[in-house]
Design a protein around this motif. Structure first.
Motif, PDB file in Angstrom:
ATOM      1  N   MET A 228       0.936  -1.301  -0.025  1.00  0.00           N
ATOM      2  CA  MET A 228       0.083  -0.095  -0.031  1.00  0.00           C
ATOM      3  C   MET A 228       0.892   1.065   0.190  1.00  0.00           C
ATOM      4  SD  MET A 228      -2.986   1.505   0.609  1.00  0.00           S
ATOM      5  CE  MET A 228      -3.979   0.177   1.374  1.00  0.00           C
ATOM      6  N   ALA A 229       0.693   2.128  -0.928  1.00  0.00           N
ATOM      7  CA  ALA A 229       1.241   3.454  -1.138  1.00  0.00           C
ATOM      8  C   ALA A 229       0.506   4.586  -0.400  1.00  0.00           C
ATOM      9  CB  ALA A 229       1.686   4.085  -2.270  1.00  0.00           C
ATOM     10  N   LEU A 230       1.084   5.328   0.781  1.00  0.00           N
ATOM     11  CA  LEU A 230       0.386   6.160   1.425  1.00  0.00           C
ATOM     12  C   LEU A 230       0.971   7.473   0.511  1.00  0.00           C
ATOM     13  CD1 LEU A 230      -1.606   7.441   3.588  1.00  0.00           C
ATOM     14  CD2 LEU A 230       0.450   7.406   5.331  1.00  0.00           C
ATOM     15  N   LEU A 231       0.039   8.093  -0.016  1.00  0.00           N
ATOM     16  CA  LEU A 231       0.661   9.387  -0.942  1.00  0.00           C
ATOM     17  C   LEU A 231       0.311  10.421  -0.381  1.00  0.00           C
ATOM     18  CD1 LEU A 231       0.150   7.580  -4.187  1.00  0.00           C
ATOM     19  CD2 LEU A 231       2.236   7.922  -3.422  1.00  0.00           C
ATOM     20  N   GLY A 232       0.988  11.591  -0.564  1.00  0.00           N
ATOM     21  CA  GLY A 232       0.561  12.961  -0.138  1.00  0.00           C
ATOM     22  C   GLY A 232       1.664  13.757  -0.326  1.00  0.00           C
ATOM     23  N   ARG A 233       1.282  15.238  -0.564  1.00  0.00           N
ATOM     24  CA  ARG A 233       2.283  16.192  -0.552  1.00  0.00           C
ATOM     25  C   ARG A 233       3.095  16.262   0.878  1.00  0.00           C
ATOM     26  NH1 ARG A 233      -1.993  19.351  -2.489  1.00  0.00           N
ATOM     27  NH2 ARG A 233      -1.877  19.491  -4.796  1.00  0.00           N
ATOM     28  N   ASN A 234       4.270  16.998   0.670  1.00  0.00           N
ATOM     29  CA  ASN A 234       5.166  17.322   1.787  1.00  0.00           C
ATOM     30  C   ASN A 234       3.941  18.015   2.988  1.00  0.00           C
ATOM     31  OD1 ASN A 234       7.402  17.592   3.273  1.00  0.00           O
ATOM     32  ND2 ASN A 234       7.805  19.416   2.503  1.00  0.00           N
ATOM     33  N   GLY A 235       3.963  17.500   4.097  1.00  0.00           N
ATOM     34  CA  GLY A 235       3.348  18.059   5.176  1.00  0.00           C
ATOM     35  C   GLY A 235       1.925  17.415   5.189  1.00  0.00           C
ATOM     36  N   ALA A 236       1.428  16.766   4.424  1.00  0.00           N
ATOM     37  CA  ALA A 236       0.119  16.021   4.472  1.00  0.00           C
ATOM     38  C   ALA A 236      -0.078  15.220   5.479  1.00  0.00           C
ATOM     39  CB  ALA A 236      -0.181  15.244   2.938  1.00  0.00           C
ATOM     40  N   GLY A 237       0.895  14.546   6.301  1.00  0.00           N
ATOM     41  CA  GLY A 237       0.564  13.633   7.465  1.00  0.00           C
ATOM     42  C   GLY A 237       1.029  12.353   7.375  1.00  0.00           C
ATOM     43  N   LYS A 238       1.947  12.212   6.170  1.00  0.00           N
ATOM     44  CA  LYS A 238       2.246  10.548   6.306  1.00  0.00           C
ATOM     45  C   LYS A 238       3.046  10.166   7.302  1.00  0.00           C
ATOM     46  CE  LYS A 238       4.224  11.873   2.291  1.00  0.00           C
ATOM     47  NZ  LYS A 238       3.972  13.329   2.498  1.00  0.00           N
ATOM     48  N   SER A 239       4.172  10.898   7.652  1.00  0.00           N
ATOM     49  CA  SER A 239       5.006  10.557   8.590  1.00  0.00           C
ATOM     50  C   SER A 239       4.257  10.442  10.027  1.00  0.00           C
ATOM     51  CB  SER A 239       6.321  11.548   8.807  1.00  0.00           C
ATOM     52  OG  SER A 239       7.183  11.457   7.573  1.00  0.00           O
ATOM     53  N   THR A 240       3.336  11.102  10.400  1.00  0.00           N
ATOM     54  CA  THR A 240       2.459  11.311  11.438  1.00  0.00           C
ATOM     55  C   THR A 240       1.783   9.940  11.480  1.00  0.00           C
ATOM     56  OG1 THR A 240       2.554  13.654  11.298  1.00  0.00           O
ATOM     57  CG2 THR A 240       0.757  12.664  13.008  1.00  0.00           C
ATOM     58  N   THR A 241       1.183   9.655  10.266  1.00  0.00           N
ATOM     59  CA  THR A 241       0.357   8.557  10.382  1.00  0.00           C
ATOM     60  C   THR A 241       1.294   7.162  10.873  1.00  0.00           C
ATOM     61  OG1 THR A 241      -1.011   9.152   8.461  1.00  0.00           O
ATOM     62  CG2 THR A 241      -0.915   7.005   8.896  1.00  0.00           C
ATOM     63  N   PHE A 242       2.449   7.194  10.346  1.00  0.00           N
ATOM     64  CA  PHE A 242       3.481   6.055  10.382  1.00  0.00           C
ATOM     65  C   PHE A 242       3.680   6.174  12.015  1.00  0.00           C
ATOM     66  CE2 PHE A 242       5.654   4.567   6.510  1.00  0.00           C
ATOM     67  CZ  PHE A 242       4.304   4.310   5.990  1.00  0.00           C
ATOM     68  N   LYS A 243       4.204   7.367  12.576  1.00  0.00           N
ATOM     69  CA  LYS A 243       4.374   7.587  13.845  1.00  0.00           C
ATOM     70  C   LYS A 243       2.966   7.115  14.794  1.00  0.00           C
ATOM     71  CE  LYS A 243       7.865  11.093  13.131  1.00  0.00           C
ATOM     72  NZ  LYS A 243       7.898  12.490  13.338  1.00  0.00           N
ATOM     73  N   ALA A 244       1.935   7.274  14.501  1.00  0.00           N
ATOM     74  CA  ALA A 244       0.659   7.030  15.455  1.00  0.00           C
ATOM     75  C   ALA A 244       0.785   5.478  15.344  1.00  0.00           C
ATOM     76  CB  ALA A 244      -0.353   7.665  14.526  1.00  0.00           C
ATOM     77  N   ILE A 245       0.968   4.851  14.190  1.00  0.00           N
ATOM     78  CA  ILE A 245       1.038   3.348  14.175  1.00  0.00           C
ATOM     79  C   ILE A 245       1.721   2.906  14.907  1.00  0.00           C
ATOM     80  CG2 ILE A 245       1.311   1.394  12.627  1.00  0.00           C
ATOM     81  CD1 ILE A 245       0.097   3.032  10.123  1.00  0.00           C
ATOM     82  N   ALA A 246       3.208   3.338  14.831  1.00  0.00           N
ATOM     83  CA  ALA A 246       4.274   2.816  15.695  1.00  0.00           C
ATOM     84  C   ALA A 246       4.269   3.069  17.184  1.00  0.00           C
ATOM     85  CB  ALA A 246       5.659   3.257  14.977  1.00  0.00           C
ATOM     86  N   GLY A 247       3.326   3.923  17.610  1.00  0.00           N
ATOM     87  CA  GLY A 247       3.214   4.184  19.148  1.00  0.00           C
ATOM     88  C   GLY A 247       3.649   5.284  19.513  1.00  0.00           C
ATOM     89  N   ILE A 248       4.659   6.032  18.633  1.00  0.00           N
ATOM     90  CA  ILE A 248       5.363   7.110  18.787  1.00  0.00           C
ATOM     91  C   ILE A 248       4.452   8.546  19.115  1.00  0.00           C
ATOM     92  CG2 ILE A 248       7.365   8.789  18.106  1.00  0.00           C
ATOM     93  CD1 ILE A 248       8.342   6.044  16.463  1.00  0.00           C
TER      94      ILE A 248
END
Ligand SMILES: Nc1ncnc2c1ncn2[C@@H]1O[C@H](COP(=O)(O)OP(=O)(O)O)[C@@H](O)[C@H]1O
Ligand SMILES: [Mg+2]
Length: 237
Positions: A34-54
């Protein structure tokens, strides 16, 4: 549909007082890339941090094979089967490639140990030739490969790759792309965050598009490829 390997339901994430994710839903089935696509600042890394518990969601849930993991410490989320490769691709620079892999060796959530150093070196022949080299001496692309390899050593159920192509030369980007495609074809379940849609077209099976902290589109990669409106509106093409 089977129970997804990874599911995020209605996740709201805040940094301090500012809300970054707004009710994000995401589901990845076994074997999908699955590709999580979006512009810079869209919230991709935050989504990953939310999944990872950070960056735990303040509302909503993260489920791994149907079991809630949200609210658990990052090491417990990792142990439950999430293999997270952050965007800063940290290696242990003063240790060899081999040692970087060995320290990360761990059985998967159901005791499986599919990934060993031998298997890693078969799939990552470039690393095999550098096994005794200090990881700090590797190029950016080689370090990216090492962080992916090291995460696989934990035998995760799903691999989360945050912008693996970022900042790398085109030829190296191609090598990373070939590697991810190979992992996909081996059946590894992958969630990959990217601004670079072209990088994902030949790699991902599915795509979810995020914009301003909200999911705006989710479909197969072929459907996305045929949807000019979405690509023009939300992705830099
Ligand atoms: N630690 C932080 N504190 C406050 N705001 C942040 C922090 N990290 C990211 N942000 C903001 O959250 C939004 C989403 O960022 P991010 O998830 O990194 O996006 P992406 O990975 O898609 O580029 C951006 O507006 C960014 O400025
Ligand atoms: Mg990011």
């Amino acid at each position: 549909m089977d129970t997804p390997i990874l599911e995020m339901r209605g996740a709201n994430v805040f940094y301090g007082a500012s809300q970054i994710l707004f009710g994000v839903n995401l589901a990845v089935q076994r074997g999908q890339t699955m590709a999580l696509l979006g512009r810079n600042g869209a919230g991709k890394s935050t989504t990953f941090k939310a999944i990872a518990g950070i960056a735990p969601p303040r509302g909503g849930q993260v489920l791994l094979s149907g079991h809630p993991v949200s609210g658990q410490a990052p090491y417990l989320v990792a142990r439950a089967g999430i293999g997270y490769v952050p965007e800063d691709r940290q290696v242990f620079p003063e240790h060899t490639v081999d040692d970087n892999l060995i320290v990360a060796a761990k059985r998967g959530p159901r005791g499986d140990r599919h990934w060993t150093t031998e298997r890693i070196y078969e799939v990552f022949p470039i690393l095999a030739g550098m096994r005794n080299r200090m990881a700090g001496r590797l190029s950016g692309g080689e370090q990216q490969m090492l962080t992916i390899a090291r995460t696989l050593m934990g035998n995760p159920d799903i691999l989360l790759l945050d912008e693996p192509s970022e900042g790398l030369a085109p030829i190296v980007v191609r090598a990373i792309g070939d590697l991810i495609r190979q992992l996909r074809d081996m059946g590894v379940t992958i969630l990959i965050a990217e601004q670079n849609m072209h990088f994902c077209l030949g790699i991902a099976t599915h795509a979810t598009v995020i914009d301003k902290g909200q999911v705006v589109y989710s479909a197969t990669i072929d459907e996305l490829r045929g949807n000019d409106a979405i690509m023009q509106r939300y992705l830099a093409v």
